[in-house]
Write an enzyme that holds these catalytic residues in place. Structure first.
Site, PDB file in Angstrom:
ATOM      1  N   LYS A 278       0.828  -1.212   0.000  1.00  0.00           N
ATOM      2  CA  LYS A 278       0.000   0.000   0.000  1.00  0.00           C
ATOM      3  C   LYS A 278       0.856   1.253   0.000  1.00  0.00           C
ATOM      4  O   LYS A 278       0.654   2.163  -0.810  1.00  0.00           O
ATOM      5  CB  LYS A 278      -0.915   0.015   1.236  1.00  0.00           C
ATOM      6  CG  LYS A 278      -1.812   1.246   1.317  1.00  0.00           C
ATOM      7  CD  LYS A 278      -2.279   1.534   2.729  1.00  0.00           C
ATOM      8  CE  LYS A 278      -1.185   2.199   3.538  1.00  0.00           C
ATOM      9  NZ  LYS A 278      -1.678   2.702   4.849  1.00  0.00           N
ATOM     10  N   CYS A 346     -19.459   5.955   5.498  1.00  0.00           N
ATOM     11  CA  CYS A 346     -19.426   4.501   5.686  1.00  0.00           C
ATOM     12  C   CYS A 346     -18.411   4.157   6.768  1.00  0.00           C
ATOM     13  O   CYS A 346     -17.382   3.528   6.515  1.00  0.00           O
ATOM     14  CB  CYS A 346     -19.091   3.803   4.373  1.00  0.00           C
ATOM     15  SG  CYS A 346     -19.369   2.011   4.424  1.00  0.00           S
ATOM     16  N   CYS A 353     -25.913   5.006   7.298  1.00  0.00           N
ATOM     17  CA  CYS A 353     -26.644   4.550   6.113  1.00  0.00           C
ATOM     18  C   CYS A 353     -27.783   5.498   5.743  1.00  0.00           C
ATOM     19  O   CYS A 353     -28.168   5.594   4.581  1.00  0.00           O
ATOM     20  CB  CYS A 353     -27.180   3.137   6.342  1.00  0.00           C
ATOM     21  SG  CYS A 353     -25.890   1.876   6.454  1.00  0.00           S
ATOM     22  N   CYS A 356     -26.577   8.013   3.181  1.00  0.00           N
ATOM     23  CA  CYS A 356     -25.877   7.471   2.012  1.00  0.00           C
ATOM     24  C   CYS A 356     -26.845   7.232   0.863  1.00  0.00           C
ATOM     25  O   CYS A 356     -27.884   6.584   1.027  1.00  0.00           O
ATOM     26  CB  CYS A 356     -25.172   6.171   2.390  1.00  0.00           C
ATOM     27  SG  CYS A 356     -24.234   5.436   1.039  1.00  0.00           S
ATOM     28  N   CYS A 364     -26.327  -0.877  -2.049  1.00  0.00           N
ATOM     29  CA  CYS A 364     -25.354  -1.383  -1.073  1.00  0.00           C
ATOM     30  C   CYS A 364     -25.891  -2.637  -0.386  1.00  0.00           C
ATOM     31  O   CYS A 364     -26.869  -2.570   0.367  1.00  0.00           O
ATOM     32  CB  CYS A 364     -25.024  -0.318  -0.032  1.00  0.00           C
ATOM     33  SG  CYS A 364     -23.818  -0.871   1.198  1.00  0.00           S
TER      34      CYS A 364
END
Length: 420
Positions: A278, A346, A353, A356, A364
């Protein structure tokens, strides 16, 4: 002598329970009181709130001829021990409030046409699939709705500023330094960011830039600084003891093998102590402007699995799964996009939620509906009119405790083909 209503009603309890004068056990006493209380819930389950102006009616003098206090009528219990059955009678009526739609404390909550919070819809998993072509080659088909999800997240990210937008590792290098020093500062920031919040990483980098001798955070200063001093400066980050060793060892390797600059390939960067895939891929994009792979951290790994794009166990496995189908021009931006999304909406704990777009559109599979359960005390309120002197009583429900719990719906997705 006057007595309060509580004293009179409790005396009635004592009279109606027909308590015998012989030996009596606690269990039989409690059972008799419970039996009477069950028949008189309305009268004795509601807490009375009255204002008594007469000093003679205080709780210290509740006795009068023919009326006994409850404490006089009942058998004394052992001091210091609480009898649950008896104490329950003095409690107010407790009920569970109906389920309420969760309204997040901040941000935009989507509304339906009637003004109520929009219903959260759990989407179906549509993962990337391996498909064998007619020629026998294996092709990777991306998730069917990935572009719609990606575009929706981009729009949400434009409306909310995340910590990564102002304190991400790519933005911590000092602009007035040489390109070589900027690359070195970017590498150090990435090494410090592991298992650490952006705010703590930014604080540690700022300490190094201002507390080390002029010109600040440079390769030469890292080589000369004492390990104990370096450890104290980066103390806000996680695993600072190990990172002190890694940074000192990396500085020596840069001088020995890479001409006092950071490596120019991801493979060479990963040869440095404490630098994983990463960090290497993010460093290549930020320091050298070349994207050779996707930098997958915990946010990218968690969210893409939540969407059902793949089923992977570790970030490196997620990187390979994404690179198999995600267009190369999005390899660099997806990390910044999903890290900010994971920091603001999130969240790993307490996901929002209700704020979102993906949840309201049914995109989702991990959408979680939440309900608030309230514990209500029913109280009787008494008011006396100033002019007429008329006494009015009414019952008022007061929410004294709220608990938010997740309601996870059953995942009814059907899959065809092999999931990555």
């Amino acid at each position: 002598m006057k007595t309060s209503r509580v004293a009179r009603e409790t005396a009635i309890i004592a009279a109606n329970t027909a308590i015998s004068t012989g030996r009596q056990t606690r269990s039989s006493l409690t059972a008799s009181i419970r039996a009477f209380a069950a028949e008189n819930t309305v009268n004795f389950a509601v807490k009375q709130e009255e204002e008594v102006n007469d000093d003679s009616s205080s709780l210290s003098s509740l006795s009068s001829p023919g009326v006994s206090d409850i404490e006089d009528a009942l058998v004394s219990l052992a001091p210091g021990k609480r009898k649950r059955g008896i104490d329950d009678l003095a409690k107010t009526a407790v009920t569970t409030a109906p389920a309420l739609a969760r309204v997040p404390p901040c941000g935009t909550t989507f509304k339906s046409e009637d003004g109520s919070p929009a219903k959260i819809k759990k989407g179906r998993k549509q993962p990337a699939k391996k498909v064998v072509t007619e020629t026998g080659e294996v092709a990777i088909h991306p998730p069917a709705n990935w572009e719609e999800i990606y575009a929706a997240v981009q729009e949400m990210r434009k409306q909310v500023l995340a910590p990564v937008d102002t304190m991400g590792c790519e933005s911590l290098a000092e602009d007035h330094r040489t390109p070589q020093d900027q690359r070195f500062q970017t590498l150090i920031a990435l090494m410090l960011s592991s298992q650490t919040k952006d705010t703590s990483t930014a604080l540690a980098i700022r300490r190094l830039q201002t507390s080390l001798p002029p010109p600040g955070l440079t390769l030469s200063n890292i080589l000369s600084v004492a390990p104990a001093t370096l450890n104290a400066l980066i103390h806000p980050v996680g695993f600072h003891n190990n990172k002190t060793k890694y940074i000192k060892a990396t500085a020596a390797l840069l001088v020995e093998k890479f001409d006092s600059d950071i490596p120019t390939t991801a493979e060479a960067l990963m040869s440095l102590p404490g630098v994983g895939p990463k960090m290497a891929y993010l460093c290549m994009s930020a320091a050298w402007g070349r994207t050779e792979g996707i930098g997958v951290d915990v946010h990218v790994h968690r969210i893409t699995n939540l969407w059902g794009w793949h089923k992977t166990r570790e970030p490196e496995e997620t990187r390979k799964a994404l690179q198999a189908w995600l267009p190369r021009e999005k390899w660099h931006e997806i990390n910044h996009l999903l890290v900010g999304f994971g920091q603001t909406i999130c969240l790993p704990v307490g996901t929002k939620c209700g704020e979102c777009v993906l949840s309201t559109k049914g995109l989702c599979p991990g959408a979680v509906a939440q309900k608030t359960t309230g514990v209500v005390k029913r109280k009787r309120k008494r008011e006396v009119g100033e002019e007429s002197g008329e006494v009015k009583e009414e019952e008022v429900d007061v929410v004294v405790k709220q608990e938010v719990e997740d309601v996870v719906t059953k995942d009814e997705d059907s899959r065809t083909g092999e999931m990555l």
